[in-house]
Scaffold this motif. Structure first.
Motif, PDB file in Angstrom:
ATOM      1  N   GLU A  48       1.206  -1.149   0.059  1.00 34.05           N
ATOM      2  CA  GLU A  48       0.164  -0.403  -0.158  1.00 34.05           C
ATOM      3  C   GLU A  48       0.789   1.049  -0.258  1.00 34.05           C
ATOM      4  O   GLU A  48       0.696   2.330  -0.233  1.00 34.05           O
ATOM      5  N   VAL A  49       2.307   1.078   0.344  1.00 33.70           N
ATOM      6  CA  VAL A  49       2.916   2.606   0.197  1.00 33.70           C
ATOM      7  C   VAL A  49       3.336   2.272  -1.089  1.00 33.70           C
ATOM      8  O   VAL A  49       3.856   1.953  -1.065  1.00 33.70           O
ATOM      9  N   LEU A 181       7.356 -16.376  -3.479  1.00 36.96           N
ATOM     10  CA  LEU A 181       7.170 -15.168  -2.318  1.00 36.96           C
ATOM     11  C   LEU A 181       8.328 -13.584  -3.441  1.00 36.96           C
ATOM     12  O   LEU A 181       8.326 -12.498  -2.333  1.00 36.96           O
ATOM     13  N   LEU A 182       8.432 -14.056  -4.540  1.00 41.11           N
ATOM     14  CA  LEU A 182       9.150 -13.330  -5.244  1.00 41.11           C
ATOM     15  C   LEU A 182       8.302 -12.051  -5.748  1.00 41.11           C
ATOM     16  O   LEU A 182       8.420 -10.840  -6.034  1.00 41.11           O
ATOM     17  N   LEU A 183       6.998 -12.561  -5.776  1.00 41.85           N
ATOM     18  CA  LEU A 183       5.620 -12.175  -6.233  1.00 41.85           C
ATOM     19  C   LEU A 183       5.198 -11.668  -5.183  1.00 41.85           C
ATOM     20  O   LEU A 183       5.130  -9.810  -5.622  1.00 41.85           O
ATOM     21  N   VAL A 184       5.337 -11.525  -3.854  1.00 41.05           N
ATOM     22  CA  VAL A 184       5.247 -10.693  -3.100  1.00 41.05           C
ATOM     23  C   VAL A 184       6.059  -9.966  -2.254  1.00 41.05           C
ATOM     24  O   VAL A 184       5.908  -8.459  -2.317  1.00 41.05           O
ATOM     25  N   LEU A 189       1.727  -9.336  -4.753  1.00 42.01           N
ATOM     26  CA  LEU A 189       1.151 -10.470  -3.808  1.00 42.01           C
ATOM     27  C   LEU A 189       1.118  -9.930  -2.728  1.00 42.01           C
ATOM     28  O   LEU A 189       2.611  -9.575  -2.126  1.00 42.01           O
ATOM     29  N   LYS A 190       0.223 -10.669  -1.759  1.00 40.99           N
ATOM     30  CA  LYS A 190       0.460  -9.778  -0.044  1.00 40.99           C
ATOM     31  C   LYS A 190      -0.016 -11.214   0.611  1.00 40.99           C
ATOM     32  O   LYS A 190      -0.496 -11.947   0.666  1.00 40.99           O
ATOM     33  N   VAL A 206      -2.578  -7.370  -5.149  1.00 39.06           N
ATOM     34  CA  VAL A 206      -2.139  -6.626  -4.177  1.00 39.06           C
ATOM     35  C   VAL A 206      -3.341  -5.688  -5.446  1.00 39.06           C
ATOM     36  O   VAL A 206      -3.283  -5.720  -6.796  1.00 39.06           O
ATOM     37  N   ARG A 207      -4.120  -4.621  -5.066  1.00 39.54           N
ATOM     38  CA  ARG A 207      -4.579  -3.629  -5.864  1.00 39.54           C
ATOM     39  C   ARG A 207      -3.584  -2.849  -7.439  1.00 39.54           C
ATOM     40  O   ARG A 207      -2.819  -2.557  -6.772  1.00 39.54           O
TER      41      ARG A 207
END
Length: 212
Positions: A48-49, A181-184, A189-190, A206-207
């Motif tokens: 979100e940041v 985890l790479l996508l996170v 992804l969240k 993630v939006r």
């Protein structure tokens, strides 16, 4: 975002400081304590940041009938607005001067449209958050795997959370925990940073990610 308005990292005997490369800021950000460094890791992994800055401006506030100056540790921006984060060891918060000045700083920041949060080691280094951040930070600057965006969006349709294993299965091939985890770590992804990470860990889109 803006560069620091004062010199943050300087040589000082017995003081640990350095620089952290922020994926959000796309540059090195100075830190004055290891607690500040760990806080920067957190905001860099918060989807979100959008923007991060350190020592971004000088704030003048009134205390005991005179002007005092405050330099925010961290400023973050996103759809939530702008938030100033003060990083302090919990023991420092018990000092009378800090108990007096932080409410005044918060009120002055609010007048200028900023939210104010104080993060201590209890917020930053609680487990399993600390272990999770160390794990994800290793993937921050790595290229995420190629993913079929339509299939991924379809996986989440009607179900906001799926497991890491389900995402790995969708990626296919030899995809495993590390690929997800790479996508996170890259903000696509969240996950809940306060839950232990494993193949059964829930993730959500993630939006704005993957053309959502």
């Amino acid at each position: 975002m803006m560069n620091p308005v004062r010199k943050v990292v300087s040589r000082s005997k017995g003081r640990v400081n350095g620089y952290y490369y922020s994926r959000k800021a796309r540059r090195l950000l100075p830190w004055e304590s290891q607690l500040e460094r760990d806080a920067l890791i957190i905001v860099d992994l918060m989807p979100e940041v959008d923007q991060v800055a350190v020592q971004p401006f000088k704030l003048v506030y009134r205390c005991d009938g005179r002007d005092r100056i405050y330099f925010p540790d961290i400023l973050i921006q996103g759809s939530f607005g702008e938030t100033v984060i003060e990083v302090k060891a919990s023991g420092e918060l018990r000092k009378p001067d800090n108990q007096k000045r932080f409410p005044l700083i918060e009120a002055t920041l609010a007048e200028n449209g900023y939210r104010f949060e104080i993060w201590t080691e209890q917020d930053i280094r609680r487990e399993p958050r600390r272990k999770n951040l160390g794990l994800l930070s290793a993937y921050r600057l790595c290229e995420p795997p190629a993913v079929d965006k339509k299939q991924l969006r379809s996986l989440f349709r009607g179900c906001p959370h799926v497991s890491i294993q389900e995402v790995a299965d969708l990626i296919g091939g030899d995809a495993d925990l590390a690929d997800v985890l790479l996508l996170v770590a890259n903000g696509q992804l969240k996950i809940d940073l306060d839950a232990r990470i494993g193949l059964s860990t829930p993730v959500e889109l993630v939006r704005g990610g993957f053309g959502q």
